[in-house]
Each structure stands twice: as structure tokens, then as C-alpha cells.
Design an enzyme around this catalytic site. Structure first.
Site, mmCIF file in Angstrom:
data_model
loop_
_atom_site.group_PDB
_atom_site.id
_atom_site.type_symbol
_atom_site.label_atom_id
_atom_site.label_comp_id
_atom_site.label_asym_id
_atom_site.label_seq_id
_atom_site.Cartn_x
_atom_site.Cartn_y
_atom_site.Cartn_z
ATOM 1 N N PRO A 507 53.045 -11.112 19.404
ATOM 2 C CA PRO A 507 53.981 -9.993 19.542
ATOM 3 C C PRO A 507 53.447 -8.841 20.384
ATOM 4 O O PRO A 507 54.211 -8.199 21.104
ATOM 5 C CB PRO A 507 54.212 -9.543 18.095
ATOM 6 C CG PRO A 507 53.895 -10.741 17.263
ATOM 7 C CD PRO A 507 52.797 -11.453 17.985
ATOM 8 N N HIS A 790 43.497 -5.459 18.862
ATOM 9 C CA HIS A 790 44.326 -6.623 18.524
ATOM 10 C C HIS A 790 45.748 -6.067 18.371
ATOM 11 O O HIS A 790 46.137 -5.619 17.290
ATOM 12 C CB HIS A 790 43.844 -7.280 17.235
ATOM 13 C CG HIS A 790 42.446 -7.815 17.331
ATOM 14 N ND1 HIS A 790 42.169 -9.081 17.753
ATOM 15 C CD2 HIS A 790 41.248 -7.221 17.077
ATOM 16 C CE1 HIS A 790 40.854 -9.285 17.737
ATOM 17 N NE2 HIS A 790 40.270 -8.163 17.332
ATOM 18 N N THR A 791 46.494 -6.088 19.460
ATOM 19 C CA THR A 791 47.777 -5.384 19.493
ATOM 20 C C THR A 791 48.797 -5.956 18.506
ATOM 21 O O THR A 791 49.677 -5.248 18.045
ATOM 22 C CB THR A 791 48.362 -5.403 20.911
ATOM 23 O OG1 THR A 791 48.467 -6.765 21.350
ATOM 24 C CG2 THR A 791 47.474 -4.631 21.865
ATOM 25 N N CYS A 792 48.685 -7.256 18.220
ATOM 26 C CA CYS A 792 49.639 -7.850 17.268
ATOM 27 C C CYS A 792 49.535 -7.205 15.897
ATOM 28 O O CYS A 792 50.527 -7.093 15.172
ATOM 29 C CB CYS A 792 49.405 -9.350 17.140
ATOM 30 S SG CYS A 792 49.880 -10.276 18.598
ATOM 31 N N PHE A 793 48.319 -6.810 15.540
ATOM 32 C CA PHE A 793 48.071 -6.255 14.209
ATOM 33 C C PHE A 793 47.876 -4.742 14.232
ATOM 34 O O PHE A 793 47.486 -4.155 13.229
ATOM 35 C CB PHE A 793 46.836 -6.922 13.597
ATOM 36 C CG PHE A 793 46.887 -8.426 13.631
ATOM 37 C CD1 PHE A 793 47.769 -9.115 12.818
ATOM 38 C CD2 PHE A 793 46.080 -9.147 14.502
ATOM 39 C CE1 PHE A 793 47.830 -10.500 12.851
ATOM 40 C CE2 PHE A 793 46.133 -10.536 14.546
ATOM 41 C CZ PHE A 793 47.020 -11.213 13.722
#
Length: 826
Positions: A507, A790-793
Site C-alpha cells: 500500500p 516502511h511506508t505500508c506500516f
């Protein structure tokens, strides 16, 4: 053969003596025929014969001395049905062929019924079936014991109820009255037989395949309801509830009260009686819903019952009124019709009572929400989820009465803080919420956004979605290739993408791709969209986009990408100009005020023309005609705004028309293809029409959904929504971090946020609107390493830097925009 009826040739109905209360009950419903031998002065008669199996009516002219046989011969000549297969019924009795009309007591304009007899046997099997049921019930009422009576009656129903003639005999022989009498009889087993038989009848009615026949059986189910209600049974009696439920369910299956049913008004009266009764139950339900203790576990069946009966009733009123000269918005009044007198008034009373009670309920709800905000409680009542269903039905009812709509919307405007809460918390995708569009002033941005986003289909598993592998240096061209050849269904299922030569996926990468590709789509160098001179965030389609032969396909792709960004709640930092948004919402009339941002020069010029002195403009000092010059692909072209426009001079009388046509040509006609192709791509991602989506929103709503918050990033809000892993809030590194961030410029904060989360523009709610809390995690890397993410999280990682200066240097490097992209991982 039963004692109720004899053979067709010579039979007539005989009332049978029954002991006790049962006999008294039946005597009120048994058919009788009284002969009238009195001769009148006129010997000519006109009367009507209705064919029960076709629902057709024949007009007969005859003398009072004519025999029934001669009438049957007339009917036979018209219907081609032999006399031996016909029976005439008048006042519940079969007429004998040798009798005269005078002996039968037939008066002028009387109504007779023609019943067909099956040719294969001497007597109709459906007649026999009904006759057998009557005999059985009478024997049971006398106290006789009949093994398997319940199943025998059930089998009769199952075998013959799909026959139109059976419905006639069912009513003619007063079987509903007999079954209710059986239910009331003093013999214990009879109640069970009657209960089972009536329940069977209801079940078979609902399973019938013929809607027309179901429409006829509505009368029988209403008879059961009224008979049971007449002997004192109400919603506390299971059988009565079953009959009322069956009546309501059959109304739903049939689609309301059949307008061609001769007893339509009787049925409507029966429906309104049910609504009035259910409304009283609903008022008690609403009282319980306001109290936390009593709201637990209450059933909302009464809410569904209210809707189930109100819908057909409203349809019946509308159909009844459509046949009159009255307007649909009216004070319903049918006092002249005894069958319908006062019926609409009852519904009006129900509306007023329920609206007043809903005001009380919403007041309690409002108080609870205020207490929750103040930390005084967190009470959510079980009944709140059903308030919207009731309000929706009251909205529909309000359309039938003068002033009712004003009262309804006035209530919701007074309780404006409550309705948006209900919409966001309780409205589901499967709900019909179009009624909320009637008056958007009672909603807010959050509730309108919720309604609009529900028009996107649910995403499937991202891993099985549409796959893309994009080169960052060719983000627009390669995204166009992927998106243009993708099927709409596959895009609705989700997108799985990565950048070439990068390991990061998920994402976070998808959010980054949306920001990057939208920056290219709306880059003026690509000639697809034009930025407004006074607001470079605002765009509308470029009339000169045809410089690219594939420009219309690019607009389809652009529509798909913008819709997907909205669906994923990614804020891409651009907004649409009003002239573009209005056309997407289906409004193609662009006014002078609409173009203020899109073309300030044209706006000023047109305004001057409209305000100019009439004598001056009539002198032709401006030299204007109904034409305009446009530049396309390096050469200028004259376009007439109307036929013969080049020779039509602008004067004080036609200048408003000139300005209107000039604006329409510039902002509608010249970009119509671009708008329609963008709309086509946008609609590919929706589960509804494109117009429905945009009509839910105002331009300001769409701005906030697409661009995000206009407010500067609040460091305090950032800190509140950040957690730590490996660090503690009072560690030196955390204190240094927030001091450094607090000193950053607004643009550096955006770049840091983008590096951390792939979110460059916060939602309107700020950090609270993000899908999860942000996280700062301690890494084991040495001081010379830069932070990673960690861009998703929403996770930012950095080592325990030994000084604030070193940390500031490392953060300064990653907050350079050309470095922040692609530096993190998913």
C-alpha cells in the site's frame, strides 16, 4: 356431499344449525338468498355478469320475465361456452334455469357472477374441494373427531389454490370465517387444526407463481386479519401476527395493492389499519430504545413491519391520486368516497406522532454523543441503528401532506449533529440512501464522503489484483499502457504494483505511485489539463489536448486513476475547477461566476459587457459579433456561437445571450469530449452511475477528498498520533527528533511525512484520519546511516544518534524531495 351444498342442477345454500357461540359466529357470515316476487312497473332490466375466471364483465339487457336459461343462452353466444358448463350466482346462490329474473329478485344494475364448470366432470373439482372443507369444519365445530383433518385441509389448499375459481369459492363459502370460528371453538384440538390450516394457507399464498392470483388472495389474508382482530386478537396472538406478516409479505411480492383490483380501496383501508396498529407498537419500541437498560435485546421487527406496510400504502395513494385531477403534493381528502373516507388522515396522524417521537429520540442521542465527547460516557443504544430506517419512511410519507416536508427537514436541521453520526456509523452499501440527497444541508462533509465512498465496489484481495511494474522515469507513459488495457472489473478488484529495480511493494508504494502519476497527468507540459491562473492547484480539461492523438484515451485513464485514488483515500494534492466538477455532476450550464478562477480575464471582460452602458454597446463601439476566434495547433480559427453568428451584432438586448454562448463554447462545447471520456474512465471504477457519485458531493467536499487538508501540519497532532518501538517518549533521540521537526519548513514536513508514510497531503481530520498510528522504531545501524521507512506500516526507523546535530544532518538529507522518493521500503 356436504349439507351446505347440493348438486349443481338443483342445489342451493342451506345454513346448518351449530350449537353454541360457533353457530352465532357463523350465522353472521352465511350467505342467504331472498326471493322477490314483487313485480315492478318497468319490465326492462340492465345488469352485469362478471366471469370470475377472466375478471371480464358482460352487460345484459333483458325482461324481468326472461328465464335464467335465456340469459345463459345470451352469455353462451357471447362467450362460446355451452350452457351446461355455466352457472350464474346472485347474492351467494346459484340461479335455477327455469326461474325468471323477477323470481330471482334481480334488480336493475345488479351484479351477477358467472362460474365455469369443468367440462370433464359433472361438477367443478374446486367447488367440491371448498365444499369438503366447509363440511369438515362444521363437523369439527360440532365436536366430531376427524383423523388427519389438518393435512386434509392443507392438501386441498396445496392442490387447488393456484386456480382462480378456487379463490371465488373460498370467499363465497366464507371459509375464512369458518376457520376463525374453528380457532375459537371450545374443543382443544380444533384450535391446532385451524392454526395449522391458516398457516398453511399463508405459506401457499406466498409460494404461488402467479402474481395476479396472489393479488386476489390479498383479500383473503386481509379477511383473516380483520376477523381475528374482530374477536379481540392483536399483536400478542401469534396467529394474528402470522396473518398480518403474511398480508405484508404478499403485498411486497405483488408490488403493492393491485390498481386493477375492484376492492383496491378496501385493501388500502386494510393496509392503513395495519400501519396504524404497527405505529402504536413502534412508538413503544422507540420509548424503549431511548433507555440503555430497556434497549438491550429489543427486536426491531416492528421497524421492518412499519416499512413493509407503508411502502405499498404510499404506492396505493399515489396510484389512486394519479387517477384524479389533484396534484401529487396535496392534502389527501376522499371524504366523498365512503370506502376511503378518513384513510389518508390516519396516515397523517401516524406521521405526526412518529415525527414527534423521533425528535425525542434524537435529543437523547444528541445528549449521549455530547457526553461521550466530554468523556462522561460511551453509551451506544441498540435502537439507534434503526432510526435512519424510520426517518427514511417518514420522509416518503411527508411528500403526501402540505407542510409535512418542511416539518421533517426542520427536525433534521435542528438535530443536525446527530444525523451525520448515524450515516457514518449505520448506513451500509446495501441501503438505499438517495433520499438524503433531497436536502444535503442536514449532512456534513464526513457523512457525504461516507455515502459517496460506498458507491465504490468492495476491493478483493490486493495480491490477486491487477499487476503493474512501473519505471519511475516513465511513470505516465507506462501507467497509461497498463491502465488503458486493463479491464474495469480487474481494476475494481485492486492494484498490485511495484517500481522497476526496487524491492518495495504494498500500500505504501501504491500511495506513492498515485501521487507521482497524478503530478504528471496534471503537469501543464503534457497538455491534458489547464491550471487556473489564480489557483494552480485547480485544473480543468485542456481544449487543445488533441495535440496528442491519444488524448481521449489519456482522459479515460485519468478518470480511472482519480477514481482509484479516491477509493483508496489517497490525497494527491490537486483539485478540480468548478467548470469541470459541474459537468461531471451532470450540470452543463456554466455561469459567469463559475469561470472566475478558470479564466479571470474572460470573467472580467464578460462582466464589463453586461454592466456596460446600453447606449455605448448599441453604438457597436466594441465591434462584437456572435463569434469568437480560437487558436488550435498554431493557427487561428473563427467559430460562430450560433448559426449566422458572424453577422449578428452584439447589442444591449442580446448581450446576455452572447455572454452565455461564449462561456458555453469555451468551457462546455470545446472540452465536451475530454469531459465525457474522463467520466467514462471514472465510472469504470464505480458500482453505480458517475452522476450519482458526484451528486452526493459539493465541490468543496470533492476538494477535501482529492486534495486533503489545507492546514499546515501540526507537530503536536503528529506527536499525539505517534508510538514508539525500542525508544521511550522521554529518550534524548525522541526529544531531538521533535525539536528538529518543529523547526522544519512546511514543505520539509510534507517531504518527511511522504518519506515516512507515502502520504504527502493529510486528510481533513489530520493525523486522526490516517488508517493507522505512526511508529518510530529504533534500528541497530550505526550513526552514519540514514533513517529508513516502511511506508505500508507508517514506520520510521533510525539509529540512536549520538547527538542532535548528527540527527539533524541525517534528517536534512531525506527531506530533500528528490531523495525522499524511493528511499523507504514497503
Amino acid at each position: 356431499m356436504s349439507s351446505i351444498t347440493k348438486t349443481i342442477a338443483g342445489g342451493c345454500f342451506h345454513q346448518q344449525s351449530i350449537n353454541g357461540a360457533t353457530a352465532d359466529h357463523l350465522s353472521n357470515h352465511s350467505p342467504e338468498l331472498k326471493f322477490n316476487d314483487t313485480k315492478t312497473t318497468s319490465s326492462e332490466l340492465q345488469f352485469f355478469v362478471r366471469m370470475m375466471w377472466k375478471c371480464n364483465t358482460i352487460v345484459i339487457h333483458a325482461s324481468r320475465e326472461d328465464t335464467v336459461e335465456s340469459i345463459l343462452q345470451q352469455i353462451s353466444s357471447k362467450t362460446k361456452i355451452p350452457i351446461e358448463y355455466q352457472r350464474l350466482i346472485y347474492n351467494g346462490k346459484q340461479l335455477q334455469q327455469q326461474q325468471s329474473l323477477s323470481q330471482c329478485g334481480i334488480e336493475n344494475d345488479a351484479n351477477l357472477q358467472l362460474v365455469g364448470q369443468l367440462r370433464s366432470i359433472g361438477r367443478s373439482v374446486v367447488w367440491n374441494s371448498a365444499d369438503d372443507i366447509v363440511s369438515m369444519i362444521l363437523n369439527l365445530c360440532r365436536g366430531e373427531s376427524l383423523n388427519g383433518a389438518s393435512m386434509i385441509i392443507h392438501n386441498h389448499f396445496a392442490k387447488y389454490m393456484n386456480n382462480f375459481e378456487y379463490f371465488y369459492f373460498f370467499k363465497l363459502m366464507k371459509i375464512p370465517s369458518l376457520l376463525v370460528a374453528l380457532y375459537m371453538s371450545p374443543f382443544a384440538c380444533n384450535k391446532n387444526i385451524a392454526d395449522f390450516s391458516i398457516e398453511s394457507f399463508i405459506e401457499i399464498c406466498l409460494d404461488l407463481k402467479c402474481k395476479k392470483l396472489q393479488g386476489f388472495y390479498l383479500e383473503i389474508l386481509l379477511d383473516f386479519c380483520e376477523l381475528l382482530r374482530g374477536v379481540g386478537f392483536t399483536c400478542d396472538e401469534p396467529l394474528y401476527v402470522s396473518c398480518r406478516d403474511g398480508f405484508g409479505n404478499l403485498l411486497t411480492l405483488v408490488g403493492g395493492v393491485p390498481i386493477n383490483n375492484p376492492n383496491m380501496k378496501v385493501l388500502l383501508r386494510g393496509v392503513v389499519d395495519c400501519v396504524h396498529e404497527i405505529a402504536d407498537e413502534l412508538l413503544m419500541y422507540l420509548d424503549l430504545s431511548m433507555n440503555w437498560d430497556t434497549a438491550k435485546g429489543i427486536s426491531y421487527k416492528v421497524v421492518l413491519d412499519f416499512v413493509k406496510f407503508c411502502g405499498p400504502l404510499r404506492m396505493g395513494f399515489a396510484e389512486e391520486q394519479a387517477t384524479s385531477d389533484e396534484s401529487l403534493n396535496y392534502d389527501i381528502c376522499y371524504e366523498e368516497d365512503p370506502l376511503f373516507s378518513g384513510v389518508p388522515d390516519q396516515l397523517h396522524i401516524v406521521f405526526i406522532k412518529l415525527l414527534s417521537k423521533m425528535d425525542e429520540c434524537l435529543q437523547v442521542m444528541e445528549d449521549c454523543l455530547v457526553n461521550k465527547e466530554q468523556g462522561k460516557g460511551d453509551v451506544i443504544h441498540n435502537g439507534w441503528s434503526h432510526y435512519l430506517i424510520i426517518l427514511k419512511e417518514l420522509f416518503h410519507i411527508s411528500k403526501f401532506y402540505s407542510g409535512a416536508q418542511e416539518k421533517f427537514w426542520g427536525l433534521l436541521l435542528h438535530r443536525k449533529n446527530v444525523l451525520p453520526h448515524m450515516i457514518v456509523r449505520y448506513v451500509k452499501k446495501t441501503d438505499d440512501h438517495q433520499w438524503l440527497l433531497e436536502n444535503k444541508i442536514v449532512t456534513d462533509f464526513e457523512s457525504r464522503r461516507h455515502l459517496a465512498l460506498m458507491l465504490f465496489p468492495d476491493s478483493k484481495d490486493e495480491i490477486s489484483g491487477y499487476e503493474m511494474l512501473i519505471d519511475r522515469s516513465q511513470v505516465l507513459a507506462e501507467s497509461f499502457e497498463y491502465m488503458s488495457r486493463a479491464k474495469a472489473k480487474s481494476l475494481q478488484g485492486g492494484i498490485f504494483m511495484a517500481f522497476k529495480n526496487e524491492k518495495a511493494t504494498g500500500p505504501g508504494v501504491l500511495r506513492e505511485w498515485f501521487v507521482l502519476v497524478c503530478r504528471e497527468i496534471f503537469n501543464p507540459k503534457n497538455a491534458l489539463f489547464v491550471a487556473c491562473p489564480n489557483d494552480h492547484r485547480r485544473f480543468f480539461p485542456n481544449a487543445a489536448s488533441k495535440v496528442n492523438s491519444l488524448h481521449l484515451k489519456y482522459f479515460i485513464v485519468s478518470g480511472r486513476i482519480i477514481a482509484l485514488a479516491l477509493k483508496k483515500k489517497v490525497h494527491v494534492g490537486i483539485v478540480f475547477d468548478r467548470v469541470f466538477f459541474k459537468q461531471l455532476a451532470g450540470n452543463y450550464i456554466i455561469t459567469l461566476e463559475d469561470i472566475r478562477d478558470a479564466d479571470p480575464i474572460m470573467y472580467s471582460s464578460c462582466k464589463q459587457i453586461l454592466e456596460m452602458d446600453a447606449d455605448y454597446i448599441d453604438s457597436d463601439a466594441l465591434g462584437l459579433t456572435f463569434s469568437t476566434e480560437v487558436e488550435e495547433l498554431g493557427h487561428r480559427e473563427l467559430i460562430e456561437l450560433c448559426p449566422g453568428g458572424e453577422s449578428l451584432v452584439v447589442d444591449s438586448k442580446n448581450r446576455e445571450k452572447y455572454v452565455h454562448l461564449l462561456i458555453q463554447n469555451r468551457f462546455v462545447t470545446s472540452i465536451s469530449k475530454q469531459v465525457s471520456h474522463f467520466a467514462e474512465g471514472f465510472a469504470d471504477i464505480l458500482s453505480c452511475s458517475r452522476l450519482e457519485f458526484f451528486q452526493f458531493l459539493d465541490l468543496e467536499d470533492f476538494d477535501l477528498m482529492l486534495h486533503g487538508s489545507e492546514n499546515a501540519i501540526s507537530v503536536e497532532d503528529w506527536k499525539v498520533h505517534t508510538k514508539y518501538h525500542g525508544y521511550k517518549e522521554n529518550d534524548h533521540q525522541i526529544s531531538w527528533f521533535w525539536k528538529i521537526v518543529g523547526r522544519m519548513s512546511a514543505e520539509q514536513k510534507k517531504v518527511l511525512l511522504f518519506f515516512w508514510t507515502s502520504v504527502k497531503h493529510l486528510p481533513v481530520e489530520g493525523f486522526r484520519g490516517l488508517s493507522s498510528t505512526l511508529l518510530i522504531s529504533k534500528s541497530s545501524k550505526p550513526d552514519n546511516h540514514l533513517p529508513s521507512s516502511h511506508t505500508c506500516f507508517y514506520k520510521l526507523c533510525f539509529p540512536p544518534y549520538s547527538s542532535m546535530a548528527i540527527m539533524q544532518d541525517r534528517l536534512g538529507i531525506i527531506t530533500q524531495e528528490h531523495i525522499s522518493c524511493s528511499f523507504g521500503t514497503a
